[in-house]
Write a protein that holds these residues in place. Sequence first.
Motif, PDB file in Angstrom:
ATOM      1  N   LYS A 145       1.067  -1.311  -0.096  1.00 58.42           N
ATOM      2  CA  LYS A 145      -0.041  -0.095  -0.025  1.00 58.42           C
ATOM      3  C   LYS A 145       1.036   1.328   0.008  1.00 58.42           C
ATOM      4  CE  LYS A 145      -3.844  -2.367   2.359  1.00 58.42           C
ATOM      5  NZ  LYS A 145      -4.629  -2.265   3.357  1.00 58.42           N
ATOM      6  N   LEU A 146       1.997   1.178   0.685  1.00 59.53           N
ATOM      7  CA  LEU A 146       2.904   2.428   0.812  1.00 59.53           C
ATOM      8  C   LEU A 146       3.565   2.538  -0.548  1.00 59.53           C
ATOM      9  CD1 LEU A 146       4.622   1.695   4.029  1.00 59.53           C
ATOM     10  CD2 LEU A 146       3.033   3.672   3.731  1.00 59.53           C
ATOM     11  N   LYS A 147       3.712   1.612  -1.350  1.00 54.28           N
ATOM     12  CA  LYS A 147       4.283   1.617  -2.757  1.00 54.28           C
ATOM     13  C   LYS A 147       3.350   2.587  -3.524  1.00 54.28           C
ATOM     14  CE  LYS A 147       7.271  -2.399  -2.807  1.00 54.28           C
ATOM     15  NZ  LYS A 147       7.288  -3.817  -3.152  1.00 54.28           N
ATOM     16  N   LYS A 148       2.093   2.179  -3.388  1.00 56.76           N
ATOM     17  CA  LYS A 148       1.192   2.881  -4.169  1.00 56.76           C
ATOM     18  C   LYS A 148       1.116   4.391  -4.001  1.00 56.76           C
ATOM     19  CE  LYS A 148      -1.517  -1.397  -4.975  1.00 56.76           C
ATOM     20  NZ  LYS A 148      -2.951  -2.056  -4.517  1.00 56.76           N
ATOM     21  N   ALA A 149       1.074   4.514  -2.390  1.00 55.64           N
ATOM     22  CA  ALA A 149       0.946   5.839  -2.023  1.00 55.64           C
ATOM     23  C   ALA A 149       2.213   6.795  -2.529  1.00 55.64           C
ATOM     24  CB  ALA A 149       0.961   6.024  -0.678  1.00 55.64           C
ATOM     25  N   TRP A 150       3.326   6.193  -2.660  1.00 55.04           N
ATOM     26  CA  TRP A 150       4.513   6.717  -3.188  1.00 55.04           C
ATOM     27  C   TRP A 150       4.401   7.079  -4.630  1.00 55.04           C
ATOM     28  CZ3 TRP A 150       7.963   5.401  -7.180  1.00 55.04           C
ATOM     29  CH2 TRP A 150       9.084   6.181  -7.287  1.00 55.04           C
ATOM     30  N   MET A 151       3.776   6.310  -5.545  1.00 57.72           N
ATOM     31  CA  MET A 151       3.329   6.623  -6.975  1.00 57.72           C
ATOM     32  C   MET A 151       2.417   7.819  -6.900  1.00 57.72           C
ATOM     33  SD  MET A 151       3.223   2.973  -9.121  1.00 57.72           S
ATOM     34  CE  MET A 151       2.206   2.136  -7.661  1.00 57.72           C
TER      35      MET A 151
ATOM     36  N   TRP B  13      11.107   7.166  -1.209  1.00 54.62           N
ATOM     37  CA  TRP B  13      11.099   5.655  -1.724  1.00 54.62           C
ATOM     38  C   TRP B  13      11.959   4.734  -0.790  1.00 54.62           C
ATOM     39  CZ3 TRP B  13       8.788   1.956  -4.312  1.00 54.62           C
ATOM     40  CH2 TRP B  13       9.306   0.895  -4.535  1.00 54.62           C
ATOM     41  N   GLY B  14      12.900   5.436  -0.357  1.00 52.71           N
ATOM     42  CA  GLY B  14      13.916   4.648   0.369  1.00 52.71           C
ATOM     43  C   GLY B  14      13.277   4.677   1.894  1.00 52.71           C
ATOM     44  N   ASN B  15      12.342   5.698   2.443  1.00 53.08           N
ATOM     45  CA  ASN B  15      11.969   5.562   3.614  1.00 53.08           C
ATOM     46  C   ASN B  15      10.993   4.601   3.908  1.00 53.08           C
ATOM     47  OD1 ASN B  15      13.607   7.476   4.727  1.00 53.08           O
ATOM     48  ND2 ASN B  15      12.148   9.091   4.352  1.00 53.08           N
ATOM     49  N   ILE B  16      10.248   4.034   2.770  1.00 56.83           N
ATOM     50  CA  ILE B  16       9.500   2.977   2.804  1.00 56.83           C
ATOM     51  C   ILE B  16      10.120   1.684   3.545  1.00 56.83           C
ATOM     52  CG2 ILE B  16       7.978   1.233   1.654  1.00 56.83           C
ATOM     53  CD1 ILE B  16       7.509   3.476  -0.508  1.00 56.83           C
ATOM     54  N   PHE B  17      11.305   1.403   3.156  1.00 57.94           N
ATOM     55  CA  PHE B  17      11.927   0.221   3.592  1.00 57.94           C
ATOM     56  C   PHE B  17      12.930   0.624   4.708  1.00 57.94           C
ATOM     57  CE2 PHE B  17      11.160   0.417  -1.020  1.00 57.94           C
ATOM     58  CZ  PHE B  17      10.601  -0.848  -1.235  1.00 57.94           C
ATOM     59  N   VAL B  18      13.388   1.681   4.826  1.00 57.80           N
ATOM     60  CA  VAL B  18      14.153   2.124   6.127  1.00 57.80           C
ATOM     61  C   VAL B  18      13.395   2.083   7.399  1.00 57.80           C
ATOM     62  CG1 VAL B  18      15.391   3.987   7.278  1.00 57.80           C
ATOM     63  CG2 VAL B  18      15.831   3.621   4.675  1.00 57.80           C
ATOM     64  N   ASN B  19      12.244   2.304   7.239  1.00 51.69           N
ATOM     65  CA  ASN B  19      11.332   2.456   8.517  1.00 51.69           C
ATOM     66  C   ASN B  19      11.071   0.963   8.763  1.00 51.69           C
ATOM     67  OD1 ASN B  19       9.838   4.333   9.821  1.00 51.69           O
ATOM     68  ND2 ASN B  19       7.795   3.629   9.101  1.00 51.69           N
ATOM     69  N   PHE B  20      10.962   0.038   8.099  1.00 52.74           N
ATOM     70  CA  PHE B  20      10.777  -1.309   8.677  1.00 52.74           C
ATOM     71  C   PHE B  20      12.092  -1.945   9.105  1.00 52.74           C
ATOM     72  CE2 PHE B  20      11.744  -5.801   7.769  1.00 52.74           C
ATOM     73  CZ  PHE B  20      10.675  -6.425   8.257  1.00 52.74           C
TER      74      PHE B  20
ATOM     75  N   ILE C 141      22.555   9.446   0.263  1.00 56.02           N
ATOM     76  CA  ILE C 141      21.481   8.650   1.031  1.00 56.02           C
ATOM     77  C   ILE C 141      21.210   7.263   0.199  1.00 56.02           C
ATOM     78  CG2 ILE C 141      20.696  10.702   2.130  1.00 56.02           C
ATOM     79  CD1 ILE C 141      18.327  10.466  -0.103  1.00 56.02           C
ATOM     80  N   ALA C 142      22.251   7.027  -0.401  1.00 54.96           N
ATOM     81  CA  ALA C 142      22.137   5.757  -1.379  1.00 54.96           C
ATOM     82  C   ALA C 142      21.476   4.529  -0.809  1.00 54.96           C
ATOM     83  CB  ALA C 142      23.241   5.470  -2.059  1.00 54.96           C
ATOM     84  N   TYR C 143      21.926   4.292   0.598  1.00 51.49           N
ATOM     85  CA  TYR C 143      21.309   3.105   1.119  1.00 51.49           C
ATOM     86  C   TYR C 143      19.754   2.946   1.213  1.00 51.49           C
ATOM     87  CZ  TYR C 143      19.504   0.174   4.748  1.00 51.49           C
ATOM     88  OH  TYR C 143      18.709  -0.838   5.787  1.00 51.49           O
ATOM     89  N   GLY C 144      19.031   4.015   1.495  1.00 47.44           N
ATOM     90  CA  GLY C 144      17.580   3.970   1.413  1.00 47.44           C
ATOM     91  C   GLY C 144      17.114   3.671  -0.011  1.00 47.44           C
ATOM     92  N   PRO C 145      17.135   4.172  -0.865  1.00 49.49           N
ATOM     93  CA  PRO C 145      16.589   3.856  -2.169  1.00 49.49           C
ATOM     94  C   PRO C 145      16.999   2.377  -2.849  1.00 49.49           C
ATOM     95  CG  PRO C 145      17.910   5.628  -2.438  1.00 49.49           C
ATOM     96  CD  PRO C 145      17.864   5.475  -1.013  1.00 49.49           C
ATOM     97  N   VAL C 146      18.527   2.188  -2.526  1.00 50.16           N
ATOM     98  CA  VAL C 146      19.142   1.099  -3.234  1.00 50.16           C
ATOM     99  C   VAL C 146      19.203  -0.124  -2.448  1.00 50.16           C
ATOM    100  CG1 VAL C 146      21.188   0.601  -4.378  1.00 50.16           C
ATOM    101  CG2 VAL C 146      20.462   2.728  -4.576  1.00 50.16           C
TER     102      VAL C 146
END
Length: 457
Positions: free
Chosen positions: A329-335, A378-385, A432-437
Amino acid sequence: MTGFVSKVFSKILRFINRGHQRSVKAKKNIIASFLIKGISILIGFYMVPLTIGYVQKEQYGIWLTISSVVAWFAFLDIGLGHGLRNKLSEAIAKGEWKKAKIYVSTTYVILGIIFLLIFALFFVVEPWLNWQTILNTQSVEQGELRLVAITTFLFFCVNFVLRLIDSIFYAFQRPAFKGFINLMSNVLTLSIIIILTHTTEGNLLYLALTLGISPMVVLFAVSLFMFNSEFKSIAPSIKYVKRSYFNDLISLGVRFFLVNISVVIIFATDNMIITQLFGPSEVPAYSIAHKYFGLITVGFSFILVPMWSAYTEAYVKNDIDWVLSVVNKLKKAWMVLVVIAIILLAISKPFFKLWVPEIDVPWLLSVMMCIYVIVLSWGNIFVNFVNGVGKIRLQMIVGIIGTIVNIPLSYFFGEILGLGSAGVIGASIVSIAYGPVLAPIQFKKIIKGTASGIWNS
C-alpha cells in the motif's frame, strides 16, 4: 445534501475501522496527523515571511545556520531515543509494564546526564569560538552572536531531553500526539513573534529565545500531564533506574547513534556548507525550497511514522502478512506522491514569488530538491521497516560512507561544477544511497527469512 454527507462520513468511518487492530490505530493516527500537521504547515509558512520581516534576510540566514549547527549535537544522545522506542514497543507488545517503566526511567536519567555534561563542555569551549568567522558575517557583532549561540544551545539541550516523550508516543503508536505538541509550540512561537514585531525592533536574540522557550513550555506541560494520567504506570522514577537495562538500550542505541551521525552530517551540514561557499545570504533560498518540497516528505511521514513501532510489534508476533500488505500500500501511495511532487515543481516559481518575493529560488535548486524528496521517500518505505526491527548494521556502515563523501561531493558539485546550492542537495542525493538502493533488498531478505550476516544484524 445532509444525507449525502452522512453517507460519505459513514463510509470514511467504515474504512478507518476496517482491518487489523494495528492498522486501525495507524489509520486514526495518520488522519489526525494530517489534520494537525496541516495547521502547523500553514502556521510555518506564515511564520517564514513574518520572521524575515522581523530580523531581515541575512540575520534569518544566520539563525538558520546556528540552529542547524546546534542540531549536529543531536547524535550525542548515542541513539537512546530510538533505542527506547524499539525496546519500549517490544515491552508493550509483551505486556511487560515493569520493564517498560525501567526503560523509560533509565533513558531519562542517562540522557539528562549526557546533555548536562555536553552543555557544560560547550560553555567552557564557546568563548574560544569566533562566531563571525564561523558564520561568515560581519553584519552582527561577536557579542550578540555569542549570546544567540549559547541561548540556542541551552534550549536545544533541555528540549532534547524533554522530547523523549515523543519516543514514548511512538512506542504506543500514537505519533499524532507528537504533531499536537509541535502545533502548540508553533502557535505559541507565532504569537510571540507577532508581539515582538509590534513591540521591538528586529533582534536575533529575541528570536532565539522565542524559538527555544516555546517548545520547552509545551513539552514540559504535556509530559507532566501524561505522566500523571495515561502514562502513569511508566512514569520515570529514580527507583526504577537500572544500569543493567542501560546495556540493553545502548547495544541497539549505539547503532542508531552511528546512523544518526551520518544523518545529521548529511542533512544538517547543508546550511553550513552553503554559508561557507556562498555566504549566509544564500541559505534562505535553500531553506525556502527545502520547506516547500519538504511538504512531500512531511506528508509521507504521516503514513510512515506510525508504522515503525507497528513493524516492531508485528515482527515480534511474526505477523509477516500484515507487513507485506502495508508495504504494498505504501508503494502505491509513493506513486501518487511522485505526481504531487511534479505538480509542486511546476508551480514552484510563481508560488515562491507570492510567498517570499524578496527571496530568489533558482529553478535548478527546485528541480534537485524535487528529485531529492522523491528518492528519499522511496527509500524511507523500507528504512522504516529496517529501523523497526532493529537490523541496522548495514545502514550504519553505508551511512558512514555517505557521511565521508557528502562534504567533498558538495564542494565538487556546488563550487567546482558551479551548481551552487543545487549542487549541495545533489551531493545529499548521492549520500543517501542506502535507502533507495539497499534498503529494499534488505527488506526482502528479512521478510523471506534469507537475511544473514550483515543483512540480518
